[in-house]
Design a protein around this motif. Structure first.
Motif, PDB file in Angstrom:
ATOM      1  N   LYS A 166       0.900  -0.955   0.097  1.00 14.10           N
ATOM      2  CA  LYS A 166       0.063   0.072   0.100  1.00 14.10           C
ATOM      3  C   LYS A 166       0.868   1.250  -0.021  1.00 14.10           C
ATOM      4  CE  LYS A 166      -4.891  -0.608   1.720  1.00 14.10           C
ATOM      5  NZ  LYS A 166      -5.539  -0.302   2.591  1.00 14.10           N
ATOM      6  N   LEU A 167       0.486   2.187  -0.776  1.00 20.54           N
ATOM      7  CA  LEU A 167       1.146   3.578  -1.025  1.00 20.54           C
ATOM      8  C   LEU A 167       0.235   4.548  -0.394  1.00 20.54           C
ATOM      9  CD1 LEU A 167       2.554   3.112  -4.408  1.00 20.54           C
ATOM     10  CD2 LEU A 167       3.727   2.757  -2.344  1.00 20.54           C
ATOM     11  N   TYR A 168       0.623   5.552   0.496  1.00 17.70           N
ATOM     12  CA  TYR A 168      -0.082   6.766   0.690  1.00 17.70           C
ATOM     13  C   TYR A 168       0.633   8.022   0.218  1.00 17.70           C
ATOM     14  CZ  TYR A 168      -2.271   3.378   3.636  1.00 17.70           C
ATOM     15  OH  TYR A 168      -3.004   2.322   4.056  1.00 17.70           O
ATOM     16  N   LEU A 169       0.034   8.761  -0.793  1.00 10.95           N
ATOM     17  CA  LEU A 169       0.915   9.645  -1.416  1.00 10.95           C
ATOM     18  C   LEU A 169      -0.196  10.724  -2.247  1.00 10.95           C
ATOM     19  CD1 LEU A 169       3.530   9.220  -3.772  1.00 10.95           C
ATOM     20  CD2 LEU A 169       1.571   7.747  -3.444  1.00 10.95           C
ATOM     21  N   ASN A 170       0.001  12.083  -2.262  1.00  9.13           N
ATOM     22  CA  ASN A 170      -0.655  12.711  -3.101  1.00  9.13           C
ATOM     23  C   ASN A 170      -2.143  12.750  -2.472  1.00  9.13           C
ATOM     24  OD1 ASN A 170       1.330  13.680  -4.477  1.00  9.13           O
ATOM     25  ND2 ASN A 170       1.114  11.854  -5.884  1.00  9.13           N
ATOM     26  N   GLY A 171      -2.347  12.389  -1.275  1.00 10.25           N
ATOM     27  CA  GLY A 171      -3.793  12.292  -0.477  1.00 10.25           C
ATOM     28  C   GLY A 171      -4.385  11.009  -1.021  1.00 10.25           C
ATOM     29  N   GLU A 172      -3.911  10.325  -1.904  1.00  8.25           N
ATOM     30  CA  GLU A 172      -4.378   8.975  -2.348  1.00  8.25           C
ATOM     31  C   GLU A 172      -3.929   7.675  -1.479  1.00  8.25           C
ATOM     32  OE1 GLU A 172      -6.693   7.060  -3.605  1.00  8.25           O
ATOM     33  OE2 GLU A 172      -6.805   8.610  -5.406  1.00  8.25           O
ATOM     34  N   THR A 173      -4.922   6.701  -1.613  1.00  8.69           N
ATOM     35  CA  THR A 173      -4.452   5.374  -1.122  1.00  8.69           C
ATOM     36  C   THR A 173      -4.266   4.536  -2.353  1.00  8.69           C
ATOM     37  OG1 THR A 173      -5.568   5.775   1.090  1.00  8.69           O
ATOM     38  CG2 THR A 173      -5.206   3.500   0.455  1.00  8.69           C
ATOM     39  N   VAL A 174      -3.266   4.001  -2.376  1.00  9.71           N
ATOM     40  CA  VAL A 174      -2.864   3.317  -3.492  1.00  9.71           C
ATOM     41  C   VAL A 174      -2.852   1.766  -2.986  1.00  9.71           C
ATOM     42  CG1 VAL A 174      -1.685   2.803  -5.617  1.00  9.71           C
ATOM     43  CG2 VAL A 174      -1.784   5.088  -4.683  1.00  9.71           C
ATOM     44  N   ALA A 175      -3.588   0.856  -3.323  1.00 11.44           N
ATOM     45  CA  ALA A 175      -3.514  -0.569  -3.221  1.00 11.44           C
ATOM     46  C   ALA A 175      -2.863  -1.357  -4.221  1.00 11.44           C
ATOM     47  CB  ALA A 175      -4.757  -1.179  -2.711  1.00 11.44           C
ATOM     48  N   LEU A 176      -2.177  -2.285  -3.915  1.00 14.79           N
ATOM     49  CA  LEU A 176      -1.359  -3.080  -4.984  1.00 14.79           C
ATOM     50  C   LEU A 176      -1.748  -4.365  -4.563  1.00 14.79           C
ATOM     51  CD1 LEU A 176       2.210  -1.507  -5.181  1.00 14.79           C
ATOM     52  CD2 LEU A 176       0.116  -0.631  -6.209  1.00 14.79           C
ATOM     53  N   GLU A 177      -1.690  -5.319  -5.354  1.00 16.28           N
ATOM     54  CA  GLU A 177      -2.014  -6.893  -4.995  1.00 16.28           C
ATOM     55  C   GLU A 177      -1.641  -7.538  -6.171  1.00 16.28           C
ATOM     56  OE1 GLU A 177      -5.507  -8.031  -2.743  1.00 16.28           O
ATOM     57  OE2 GLU A 177      -5.913  -9.631  -4.299  1.00 16.28           O
ATOM     58  N   HIS A 178      -0.974  -8.725  -5.860  1.00 18.40           N
ATOM     59  CA  HIS A 178      -0.598 -10.005  -6.780  1.00 18.40           C
ATOM     60  C   HIS A 178      -1.957 -10.784  -6.982  1.00 18.40           C
ATOM     61  CE1 HIS A 178       1.866 -13.863  -7.845  1.00 18.40           C
ATOM     62  NE2 HIS A 178       1.744 -12.926  -9.099  1.00 18.40           N
ATOM     63  N   TYR A 179      -2.211 -10.852  -8.494  1.00 21.67           N
ATOM     64  CA  TYR A 179      -3.208 -11.783  -8.806  1.00 21.67           C
ATOM     65  C   TYR A 179      -2.579 -13.286  -8.857  1.00 21.67           C
ATOM     66  CZ  TYR A 179      -6.115  -8.115 -11.144  1.00 21.67           C
ATOM     67  OH  TYR A 179      -7.022  -6.834 -11.402  1.00 21.67           O
ATOM     68  N   HIS A 180      -3.377 -14.382  -8.560  1.00 19.35           N
ATOM     69  CA  HIS A 180      -2.840 -15.463  -8.841  1.00 19.35           C
ATOM     70  C   HIS A 180      -2.431 -15.590 -10.340  1.00 19.35           C
ATOM     71  CE1 HIS A 180      -3.796 -16.980  -4.892  1.00 19.35           C
ATOM     72  NE2 HIS A 180      -5.137 -16.637  -4.916  1.00 19.35           N
ATOM     73  N   PRO A 181      -1.367 -16.421 -10.933  1.00 19.08           N
ATOM     74  CA  PRO A 181      -1.059 -16.529 -12.195  1.00 19.08           C
ATOM     75  C   PRO A 181      -2.299 -16.449 -13.104  1.00 19.08           C
ATOM     76  CG  PRO A 181       0.380 -17.953 -11.132  1.00 19.08           C
ATOM     77  CD  PRO A 181      -0.963 -17.449 -10.059  1.00 19.08           C
ATOM     78  N   ALA A 182      -2.082 -15.580 -14.059  1.00 13.37           N
ATOM     79  CA  ALA A 182      -3.384 -15.213 -15.015  1.00 13.37           C
ATOM     80  C   ALA A 182      -2.710 -14.980 -16.437  1.00 13.37           C
ATOM     81  CB  ALA A 182      -4.370 -14.036 -14.351  1.00 13.37           C
ATOM     82  N   HIS A 183      -2.533 -13.897 -16.497  1.00 17.59           N
ATOM     83  CA  HIS A 183      -1.879 -13.058 -17.946  1.00 17.59           C
ATOM     84  C   HIS A 183      -0.489 -13.745 -17.909  1.00 17.59           C
ATOM     85  CE1 HIS A 183      -1.022 -10.913 -21.369  1.00 17.59           C
ATOM     86  NE2 HIS A 183       0.072 -10.067 -20.651  1.00 17.59           N
ATOM     87  N   THR A 184       0.186 -13.775 -16.833  1.00 15.70           N
ATOM     88  CA  THR A 184       1.542 -14.099 -16.546  1.00 15.70           C
ATOM     89  C   THR A 184       1.635 -14.378 -15.109  1.00 15.70           C
ATOM     90  OG1 THR A 184       2.547 -12.004 -15.876  1.00 15.70           O
ATOM     91  CG2 THR A 184       2.461 -12.619 -18.009  1.00 15.70           C
ATOM     92  N   ASP A 185       2.736 -14.815 -14.565  1.00 19.95           N
ATOM     93  CA  ASP A 185       2.709 -15.095 -13.128  1.00 19.95           C
ATOM     94  C   ASP A 185       3.032 -13.842 -12.150  1.00 19.95           C
ATOM     95  OD1 ASP A 185       5.374 -14.777 -13.564  1.00 19.95           O
ATOM     96  OD2 ASP A 185       5.993 -16.952 -13.013  1.00 19.95           O
ATOM     97  N   SER A 186       3.268 -12.531 -13.087  1.00 20.35           N
ATOM     98  CA  SER A 186       3.676 -11.307 -12.347  1.00 20.35           C
ATOM     99  C   SER A 186       2.738 -10.148 -12.182  1.00 20.35           C
ATOM    100  CB  SER A 186       5.099 -10.978 -13.262  1.00 20.35           C
ATOM    101  OG  SER A 186       4.507 -10.649 -14.457  1.00 20.35           O
ATOM    102  N   ASP A 187       1.405 -10.714 -12.669  1.00 23.68           N
ATOM    103  CA  ASP A 187       0.374  -9.537 -12.661  1.00 23.68           C
ATOM    104  C   ASP A 187      -0.057  -9.112 -11.298  1.00 23.68           C
ATOM    105  OD1 ASP A 187       0.063 -10.403 -15.562  1.00 23.68           O
ATOM    106  OD2 ASP A 187      -0.997 -12.198 -14.740  1.00 23.68           O
TER     107      ASP A 187
END
Ligand SMILES: [Zn+2]
Length: 311
Positions: A166-187
């Motif tokens: 998670k990132l908190y900047l510019n007043g925004e909350t940015v959530a990042l999450e890994h998908y289980h392998p879908a298009h590649t194993d790095s999505d």
């Protein structure tokens, strides 16, 4: 089709081929990466404002998102490295704030090819651990006969994560999450939660059949599961940025999900009946869907091939 393919607009139509043209493809794709990179040098970019602080830049490789603000710019994906000049102009037009962070949705070169110049321009590069792993070692995409040498050190992500961040900047909350392998194993996805803007990377090809990279962990089942995961996190007002295609919404993603589930069921039935890949493709199981979904870079026969081989 080969000649038409070579003379058609790059890079979208480069991938529109049928599985029966394997031999021809070897010739065509041997310099496909070079051709796509060359197309980036003259790409005309377009910036669309999605929200007070969030923009999407299209026209070179995958769709790029930019969060702007006093803490500095956060960019998602890079397009082709050869579009540096055009991206610099678009970023400057958005605002004079410095570039702080670059996030890669996955390892593919149409999303990471600009990592090196963007890092040299001041951005810390962040991605899933598998993106760093794939960019730092030789890779093949068998379906396209593509080979990639390891990327230079400046192009490798400096910061990685495995499950979530998670990132908190510019007043925004940015959530990042890994998908289980879908298009590649790095999505991964990037969810600007306050603005309600979601970048789904190449788990979402808006309005078209998607590319699935089985060589690095992709499968039709994984693509459907990734769409399910995104559907659980967005609402009717979320702006969803796909890796390729037009900015969409929950309804567009739902239709795309249902199309993939339908094709998986139809191709699965053919495979269960003992049909070979060639027989399954010849049966044209997507015929009634092709007018709506088959107009992108992945032609119907090729999509059936990707589904059949990753079931
Ligand atoms: Zn991709």
């Amino acid at each position: 089709m080969g000649a038409a393919l070579l003379t058609s607009t790059l890079p979208e139509n480069l991938m529109a081929f049928s599985p029966h043209q394997e031999k021809q493809m070897t010739t065509i794709t041997s310099d496909m990466v070079a051709k796509m990179r060359a197309s980036g040098a003259t790409a005309v970019l377009k910036t669309e404002k999605l929200h007070e602080l969030i923009y999407v830049i299209t026209g070179s490789g995958g769709n790029v998102a930019v969060l702007n603000g006093p803490d500095g710019k956060v960019m998602v994906d890079t397009g082709f490295g050869t579009s540096e000049k055009q991206f610099r102009a678009e970023l400057a037009a958005i605002g004079s704030e410095p570039l702080k962070l670059l996030i890669n949705t996955h390892w593919h070169f149409d999303h990471t090819d600009g990592n090196e110049w963007l890092h040299k321009a001041g951005a810390t590069v962040m991605a899933h651990e598998n993106t760093r792993l794939r960019l730092s070692t030789p890779q093949e995409i068998a379906a396209f006969h593509l080979h990639f040498d390891p990327s230079p050190p400046d192009a490798l992500p400096q910061q990685t994560f495995l499950e979530q961040s998670k990132l908190y900047l510019n007043g925004e909350t940015v959530a990042l999450e890994h998908y289980h392998p879908a298009h590649t194993d790095s999505d991964i996805f990037i969810h600007f939660q306050r603005a309600n803007v979601f970048h789904a990377g190449d788990t979402f090809f808006s309005g078209r059949y998607p590319m699935i990279d089985a060589s690095t962990g992709g499968s039709i089942g994984g693509m459907i599961a990734a769409a399910d995961r995104t559907l659980a996190l967005v609402d009717a007002n979320t702006r969803i940025i796909p890796g390729h295609g037009l900015v969409s919404d929950r309804q567009g993603l739902q239709e795309y999900h249902d199309m993939m589930a339908e094709v998986q069921a139809r191709v699965g039935k053919l495979k269960k009946q003992g049909k070979t890949l060639e027989e399954a493709v010849a049966a044209k199981p997507t015929a009634d869907l092709d007018a709506k979904w088959g107009q992108g870079s992945i032609a119907p026969d090729f999509f059936v091939t990707l589904v059949y081989t990753t079931l």
